[in-house]
Design an enzyme around this catalytic site. Sequence first.
Site, mmCIF file in Angstrom:
data_model
loop_
_atom_site.group_PDB
_atom_site.id
_atom_site.type_symbol
_atom_site.label_atom_id
_atom_site.label_comp_id
_atom_site.label_asym_id
_atom_site.label_seq_id
_atom_site.Cartn_x
_atom_site.Cartn_y
_atom_site.Cartn_z
ATOM 1 N N ARG A 95 21.559 39.855 -12.824
ATOM 2 C CA ARG A 95 21.198 41.268 -12.967
ATOM 3 C C ARG A 95 22.401 42.135 -13.295
ATOM 4 N NH1 ARG A 95 16.207 41.250 -9.636
ATOM 5 N NH2 ARG A 95 15.467 43.370 -9.606
ATOM 6 N N ARG A 167 4.449 46.086 -1.666
ATOM 7 C CA ARG A 167 5.853 45.940 -1.293
ATOM 8 C C ARG A 167 6.458 47.282 -0.921
ATOM 9 N NH1 ARG A 167 8.610 42.160 -5.788
ATOM 10 N NH2 ARG A 167 10.163 43.813 -5.712
ATOM 11 N N ARG A 178 14.959 51.984 -8.789
ATOM 12 C CA ARG A 178 15.086 50.611 -9.305
ATOM 13 C C ARG A 178 15.139 50.612 -10.842
ATOM 14 N NH1 ARG A 178 9.955 48.195 -6.894
ATOM 15 N NH2 ARG A 178 10.519 46.234 -7.891
#
Length: 226
Positions: A95, A167, A178
């Site tokens: 990432r 979640r 995010r």
Amino acid sequence: MTIVGSLSAKVPDVILLGAPGAGKGTQAQLLQREYGFAAISTGDLLRDHRARGTTLGQEAESFMQRGELVPDDVIIRMVESELPDKPVLFDGFPRTVAQAQALDALFEARRRPLSIAAYLKLDRARLEERLLGRWTNPRSGRVYHATFDPPKRPGIDDVDGGPLIQREDDRPETIARRLDVFEGQTLPLVAYYEAGNRLILIDAAQSVDAVSKALVAGLGLHQRAR
Ligand code: AP5
């Protein structure tokens, strides 16, 4: 689908690259089932560490709750300890450029061909829509979507009959963070893999089935099915 660069039929390891909600987990489950990859999802590994209350899980917790990336050294150590000898499908790793370089170094040290990356590309509005509607089976990792792929009974998994959850990082404010983190820290990986001639670009706005077919064709997997 566009293929950037040429792929070798011998390339054994695949990185599913994409923003949160692009469909990496959905496609990883399909490819794992059909082609026998070992799957490494760093998100699932981290959630498992948190559920077991390990030191690593405790270290990761606050980063995940804020929608930030867990530090590179923690992630790299975790992946290194999990890396099997069979072909791997990486979901959510690497990432950052530092993680990608560490993975390449690991493969080079093991005399293993460098992995290729399939970038599942999707616009931000669709990413938000997918994350807001997602329901997850915390036991198997199987995902549903309230609109695009609903379970037969709301909130209940079709397979094991247990409860589905949303979640904690799928709240609107954490989703926004995010997606910002993806754009700032993970998107540069597209150029990293493109420069190495090992990037496949997939239009992730298509149906699950169509994305899957594009991946199979792009990766040349039909020739390598078990
Ligand atoms: P992680 O668990 O990896 O989450 P993510 O990357 O944010 O990805 P998601 O699981 O949210 O999305 P996905 O692309 O898998 O989409 P899905 O298939 O579920 O990471 C969580 C956290 O852990 C990070 O924020 C970070 O803190 C930490 N972390 C993890 N790895 C790290 C690393 N390497 N370094 C540092 N920190 C790390 O699909 C989404 C929804 O869309 C579902 O409802 C699905 O049913 C639906 N859907 C899927 N495909 C389609 C389609 N084609 N059409 C319509 N609907 C679809």
